[in-house]
Design an enzyme around this catalytic site. Structure first.
Site, PDB file in Angstrom:
ATOM      1  N   LYS A 176       0.835  -1.412  -0.093  1.00 10.80           N
ATOM      2  CA  LYS A 176       0.093  -0.027   0.016  1.00 10.80           C
ATOM      3  C   LYS A 176       0.970   1.327  -0.107  1.00 10.80           C
ATOM      4  O   LYS A 176       0.268   2.535  -0.383  1.00 10.80           O
ATOM      5  CB  LYS A 176      -1.109  -0.072   1.247  1.00 10.80           C
ATOM      6  CG  LYS A 176      -2.065  -1.185   1.144  1.00 10.80           C
ATOM      7  CD  LYS A 176      -3.263  -0.811   1.882  1.00 10.80           C
ATOM      8  CE  LYS A 176      -4.250  -1.907   1.249  1.00 10.80           C
ATOM      9  NZ  LYS A 176      -5.410  -1.991   1.989  1.00 10.80           N
TER      10      LYS A 176
ATOM     11  N   LYS B  20      -5.118 -10.638  -6.017  1.00  5.84           N
ATOM     12  CA  LYS B  20      -6.250 -10.747  -5.286  1.00  5.84           C
ATOM     13  C   LYS B  20      -7.494 -10.043  -5.579  1.00  5.84           C
ATOM     14  O   LYS B  20      -7.039  -8.776  -5.842  1.00  5.84           O
ATOM     15  CB  LYS B  20      -5.966 -10.763  -3.812  1.00  5.84           C
ATOM     16  CG  LYS B  20      -5.725  -9.509  -3.177  1.00  5.84           C
ATOM     17  CD  LYS B  20      -6.341  -9.917  -1.543  1.00  5.84           C
ATOM     18  CE  LYS B  20      -6.020  -8.304  -0.895  1.00  5.84           C
ATOM     19  NZ  LYS B  20      -7.185  -7.885  -0.055  1.00  5.84           N
TER      20      LYS B  20
ATOM     21  N   LYS C 215     -10.846  -4.260  -3.080  1.00  2.00           N
ATOM     22  CA  LYS C 215     -11.573  -3.052  -3.057  1.00  2.00           C
ATOM     23  C   LYS C 215     -10.939  -2.306  -3.801  1.00  2.00           C
ATOM     24  O   LYS C 215     -11.466  -1.332  -4.419  1.00  2.00           O
ATOM     25  CB  LYS C 215     -11.719  -2.536  -1.791  1.00  2.00           C
ATOM     26  CG  LYS C 215     -12.919  -3.399  -0.858  1.00  2.00           C
ATOM     27  CD  LYS C 215     -12.768  -2.927   0.430  1.00  2.00           C
ATOM     28  CE  LYS C 215     -13.712  -3.628   1.412  1.00  2.00           C
ATOM     29  NZ  LYS C 215     -13.219  -3.591   2.967  1.00  2.00           N
TER      30      LYS C 215
HETATM   31  P1  ATP Z   1      -8.231  -3.971   0.232  1.00  2.05           P
HETATM   32  O1  ATP Z   1      -7.848  -4.850  -0.980  1.00  2.05           O
HETATM   33  O2  ATP Z   1      -8.398  -2.695  -0.466  1.00  2.05           O
HETATM   34  O3  ATP Z   1      -7.226  -3.711   1.123  1.00  2.05           O
HETATM   35  P2  ATP Z   1     -10.003  -5.771   0.914  1.00  2.05           P
HETATM   36  O4  ATP Z   1     -10.438  -6.241  -0.061  1.00  2.05           O
HETATM   37  O5  ATP Z   1      -8.873  -6.589   1.439  1.00  2.05           O
HETATM   38  O6  ATP Z   1      -9.320  -4.174   1.171  1.00  2.05           O
HETATM   39  P3  ATP Z   1     -10.669  -5.580   3.814  1.00  2.05           P
HETATM   40  O7  ATP Z   1     -11.551  -4.898   4.560  1.00  2.05           O
HETATM   41  O8  ATP Z   1      -9.057  -5.238   4.211  1.00  2.05           O
HETATM   42  O9  ATP Z   1     -10.977  -5.631   2.432  1.00  2.05           O
HETATM   43  O10 ATP Z   1     -10.826  -7.174   4.224  1.00  2.05           O
HETATM   44  C1  ATP Z   1     -12.093  -7.612   4.971  1.00  2.05           C
HETATM   45  C2  ATP Z   1     -11.709  -9.213   4.892  1.00  2.05           C
HETATM   46  O11 ATP Z   1     -11.817  -9.874   3.551  1.00  2.05           O
HETATM   47  C3  ATP Z   1     -10.408  -9.641   5.505  1.00  2.05           C
HETATM   48  O12 ATP Z   1     -10.721 -10.727   6.569  1.00  2.05           O
HETATM   49  C4  ATP Z   1      -9.673 -10.093   4.141  1.00  2.05           C
HETATM   50  O13 ATP Z   1      -8.929 -11.180   4.630  1.00  2.05           O
HETATM   51  C5  ATP Z   1     -10.987 -10.658   3.404  1.00  2.05           C
HETATM   52  N1  ATP Z   1     -10.375 -10.581   1.962  1.00  2.05           N
HETATM   53  C6  ATP Z   1     -10.206  -9.612   1.478  1.00  2.05           C
HETATM   54  N2  ATP Z   1      -9.771  -9.754   0.003  1.00  2.05           N
HETATM   55  C7  ATP Z   1      -9.948 -11.253  -0.179  1.00  2.05           C
HETATM   56  C8  ATP Z   1     -10.147 -12.056  -1.172  1.00  2.05           C
HETATM   57  N3  ATP Z   1      -9.487 -11.675  -2.412  1.00  2.05           N
HETATM   58  N4  ATP Z   1     -10.089 -13.255  -1.005  1.00  2.05           N
HETATM   59  C9  ATP Z   1     -10.686 -13.997   0.071  1.00  2.05           C
HETATM   60  N5  ATP Z   1     -10.648 -13.065   1.248  1.00  2.05           N
HETATM   61  C10 ATP Z   1     -10.481 -11.747   1.264  1.00  2.05           C
END
Ligand code: ATP
Ligand code: LTN
Length: 327
Positions: free
Chosen positions: A111, A192, A195
């Site tokens: 990040k 992955k 968001k």
């Molecule tokens: P960003 O990618 O912008 O960092 P994020 O999508 O990871 O955001 P978070 O709020 O950080 O969102 O994550 C919430 C939960 O979702 C966490 O437990 C994280 O491990 C899970 N998670 C996030 N992305 C994935 C994914 N691609 N596959 C499975 N679990 C995920």
């Protein structure tokens, strides 16, 4: 009773990765453990946020968690900034963590790399996350695979504090699902689903129109050899579709592969399975739209319950450190 805690940031749209990697397990755990789930708005501040948007995404995320199935009658749902103990313990965790171990966090590297502004909070983010977890004497933390390293650090900090100052914190464990812990971007299946993805075509929003969802899955990047096999290194796109279908239907992705000889039917089944999971969530979300006050009431009750657990834990940590109690 086992204690479960987890958190999610109110940034961007909640996507299928969040749902399959984390939120579905939150819903499952609430029936067997004393569960607390938190909208971690203070973590969102590690990057600049628009105030009006932050306020509304925080409430919308709570509404979505209710729609996904978090039941305030059995679980505690609250907003991080409503419980001051999080920042109180975060400072103590910052003083327990070493700069070197914070610097090794891959999420920080990802990040901060190339960002024009990197806040101090982005660097100390994992100390706040450790505080979130340790405040509630948490045994298990249901998260996706990307949070593994943060959970390891949380454990190290708890153990270090306990060794220095005497037994104060429970040492928590991550619970990472066997299928769905790392859902990949549909257009760039080696990254992955996130968001903050570059292309909206690669990410499926939990509240997205179901026709658009099906289209995105049917246009997902695969490869040219046409063999359906679960192999995340050699066939990341196809394996991602198998993981998505497997997570949605409670089946093992590797054995699911035997049912398909072509990509078309796999994509069609994955699209149907995802839409079947999303449809009831979207319907409940729309129902909750009618009464925004109800969400605020639930969050206020949740914060009161959370404070009742967090307060004594923070007091215990302060006492162990030798901070003079206020009279
Ligand atoms: P960003 O990618 O912008 O960092 P994020 O999508 O990871 O955001 P978070 O709020 O950080 O969102 O994550 C919430 C939960 O979702 C966490 O437990 C994280 O491990 C899970 N998670 C996030 N992305 C994935 C994914 N691609 N596959 C499975 N679990 C995920
Ligand atoms: N760092 C997590 C969000 C998060 C969290 C937590 C998860 C903050 N505090 C406590 C579990 C427990 C993320 O980026 N997904």
């Amino acid at each position: 009773m086992t204690r479960v805690f987890s958190g999610i940031q109110p940034t961007g749209e909640v996507h299928l990765g969040n749902l399959l990697g984390a939120l579905r397990n939150w819903v499952r755990d609430q029936h067997t453990a004393d569960s607390l789930y938190c909208v971690v708005d203070l973590h969102a501040l590690t990057v600049p946020q628009d105030p009006v948007e932050l306020r509304s995404t925080t409430r919308q995320l709570a509404q979505l968690l209710l729609a996904v199935g978090i039941d305030p009658a059995v679980a505690t749902l609250f907003v991080q900034s409503h419980v001051d103990e999080h920042t109180g313990l975060a400072w103590i965790m910052e003083c327990t963590a070493a700069v070197g171990e914070l610097r090794r966090m891959t999420q920080f590297k990802d990040k901060s790399d190339g960002a024009s502004f990197v806040s101090g909070g982005l660097f100390t983010y994992p100390a706040l996350m450790a505080a979130d977890i340790l405040l509630y004497d948490t045994d298990h933390v249901p998260v996706g695979d990307d949070q593994r390293q943060h959970l390891e650090l949380t454990r190290d900090l708890a153990i270090r504090f306990n060794n220095r100052y005497g037994d104060t914190f429970i040492v928590p464990e991550a619970t990472i699902p066997p299928v769905g812990a790392r859902i990949m971007d549909l257009q760039q299946p080696t990254r992955k689903m996130s968001k903050s993805a570059d292309s909206p075509q690669g990410t499926i929003g939990v509240l997205e129109d179901l026709g658009a969802v099906a289209k995105k899955i049917k246009r997902a990047v695969t490869d040219t050899d046409n063999e359906v096999r679960f192999d995340t290194d050699a066939k990341p796109g196809v394996s991602n579709l198998l993981s998505i279908l497997g997570a949605c239907t409670d089946r093992d992705p590797a054995s699911l592969a035997d049912d398909y000889t072509q990509y078309g039917p796999l994509k069609a089944d994955a699209a149907d399975a995802v839409c079947a999971v999303l449809e009831p969530i979207q319907a409940r979300y729309a129902e909750l739209d009618a009464d925004p006050g109800a969400v605020d009431d639930i969050l206020s009750g949740g914060a009161a319950k959370a404070r009742a657990v967090a307060g004594p834990t923070l007091a215990r940590a302060r006492e162990a450190l030798g901070l003079l109690p206020a009279r």
